[in-house]
Motif scaffolding. Structure first.
Motif, mmCIF file in Angstrom:
data_model
loop_
_atom_site.group_PDB
_atom_site.id
_atom_site.type_symbol
_atom_site.label_atom_id
_atom_site.label_comp_id
_atom_site.label_asym_id
_atom_site.label_seq_id
_atom_site.Cartn_x
_atom_site.Cartn_y
_atom_site.Cartn_z
ATOM 1 N N LEU A 102 0.811 -1.217 0.000
ATOM 2 C CA LEU A 102 0.000 0.000 0.000
ATOM 3 C C LEU A 102 0.846 1.270 0.000
ATOM 4 N N ILE A 103 1.921 1.276 0.819
ATOM 5 C CA ILE A 103 2.674 2.536 0.850
ATOM 6 C C ILE A 103 3.518 2.728 -0.420
ATOM 7 N N LEU A 104 3.785 1.621 -1.148
ATOM 8 C CA LEU A 104 4.594 1.757 -2.365
ATOM 9 C C LEU A 104 3.765 1.703 -3.643
ATOM 10 N N LYS A 105 2.461 1.592 -3.497
ATOM 11 C CA LYS A 105 1.594 1.471 -4.658
ATOM 12 C C LYS A 105 1.738 2.659 -5.608
ATOM 13 N N ALA A 106 1.732 3.847 -5.037
ATOM 14 C CA ALA A 106 1.849 5.056 -5.865
ATOM 15 C C ALA A 106 3.188 5.090 -6.600
ATOM 16 N N ALA A 107 4.216 4.436 -6.031
ATOM 17 C CA ALA A 107 5.538 4.421 -6.666
ATOM 18 C C ALA A 107 5.653 3.289 -7.680
ATOM 19 N N GLY A 108 4.606 2.459 -7.813
ATOM 20 C CA GLY A 108 4.614 1.414 -8.838
ATOM 21 C C GLY A 108 4.581 -0.021 -8.335
ATOM 22 N N GLY A 159 15.485 -6.033 -3.061
ATOM 23 C CA GLY A 159 14.745 -6.346 -4.287
ATOM 24 C C GLY A 159 14.021 -5.145 -4.886
ATOM 25 N N GLU A 160 13.047 -5.441 -5.730
ATOM 26 C CA GLU A 160 12.337 -4.382 -6.452
ATOM 27 C C GLU A 160 11.615 -3.410 -5.531
ATOM 28 N N LEU A 161 11.106 -3.935 -4.411
ATOM 29 C CA LEU A 161 10.381 -3.039 -3.494
ATOM 30 C C LEU A 161 11.313 -1.982 -2.912
ATOM 31 N N GLU A 166 13.115 3.756 -3.004
ATOM 32 C CA GLU A 166 14.111 4.784 -3.352
ATOM 33 C C GLU A 166 13.505 5.790 -4.315
ATOM 34 N N LYS A 167 12.770 5.261 -5.282
ATOM 35 C CA LYS A 167 12.142 6.117 -6.298
ATOM 36 C C LYS A 167 11.138 7.067 -5.640
ATOM 37 N N ALA A 168 10.372 6.548 -4.690
ATOM 38 C CA ALA A 168 9.365 7.386 -4.021
ATOM 39 C C ALA A 168 10.031 8.473 -3.184
#
Ligand SMILES: *C/C=C(C)/C=C/C=C(C)/C=C/C1=C(C)CCCC1(C)C
Length: 242
Positions: A102-108, A159-161, A166-168
């Motif tokens: 949920l917290i990373l959803k906006a980041a993809g 991993g990807e998460l 980092e992106k967010a």
């Protein structure tokens, strides 16, 4: 009067003063209930994009509160708490995985990431149950469970998460990092408890000198309070930031 007494019965009998495990079940129940009330009451106080995350935080502590009542009764009656413990975990640990999603959803973050985390956590708990319930060799099943645990750590830390976090950047990145620390440090309490409880592993001799195998619930209760309430507060903190 009767209603009054029944209300107390609902909360269970007060444990004896020297029953440390019983007392931590008692306090644990109250702490989980208080945390649930806190999260549910704050649902509308946060920005709508964080509402599901806060809801999940409240569900995690609420599910734990209910299981703590069962475990406290089982403990008071001298019965094993293992089945309640694992039913609780198999519901709440995947929900903790949902928090990452949920917290990373906006980041993809995608449902593929969510599924990997959920399957790894279910595998971790099912294999752990086999070892802890004595249905198979504790060292082998505990080891398999440990592999699934390391895989979860890999996914969120390297991993990807981790890359999506980092992106967010900003407050999402710091919240993600805090949750990762909970998984690495806070969740490590459980395999240590398992080794004490099942009498296996290199930690056994060392650890059992200060926590007896029959008090294993003490270790799990402390772990649960730190992890379930702590996870929720990290998410709450993110939801009210800026
Ligand atoms: C709220 C409950 C939580 C966060 C429970 C987490 C449980 C674990 C991380 C359990 C892990 C185990 C191993 C890594 C090996 C031995 C067996 C387990 C299931 C105790």
């Amino acid at each position: 009067m009767e209603l009054f007494l029944n209300t107390f019965y609902f909360f269970g009998d007060v444990p004896a003063g020297d029953d440390l495990v019983g007392i931590t079940f008692w306090i644990g129940t109250m702490a989980m209930m208080a945390a649930s009330v806190f999260f549910f009451l704050n649902l509308n106080a946060v920005d709508s994009k964080w509402r599901s995350s806060i809801l999940v935080s409240g569900l995690i502590t609420f599910i734990a509160a209910v299981h703590y009542m069962y475990m406290r009764d089982a403990h008071a009656g001298g019965e094993s708490t293992t089945i309640f413990r694992y039913v609780d975990w198999i519901l709440t640990v995947p929900l903790m995985c949902v928090e990452f999603y949920l917290i990373l959803k906006a980041a993809g973050a995608t449902t593929k990431h969510l599924r990997l985390l959920i399957w790894a956590s279910v595998a971790m708990l099912l294999t752990g149950y086999v070892g802890e319930a004595g249905l198979g060799d504790a060292a082998i099943w505990g080891g398999l469970s440990g592999l699934a645990y390391f895989y979860i750590v890999y996914l969120i830390k390297w991993g990807e998460l981790a890359k999506l976090a980092e992106k967010a950047g900003g407050s999402v990145l710091s919240a993600h990092k805090m949750l990762v620390n909970f998984v690495i440090i806070g969740w490590a309490i459980y395999p240590i408890g398992y080794m004490i409880g099942t009498g296996d592993g290199m930690w056994y001799e060392f650890m059992s000198s200060w926590v007896a195998a029959e008090n294993i619930d003490l270790v799990y209760n402390i772990g649960d309070s730190i992890n379930k309430i702590g996870f929720g507060l990290v998410v709450y903190n993110l939801a009210v930031s800026k």
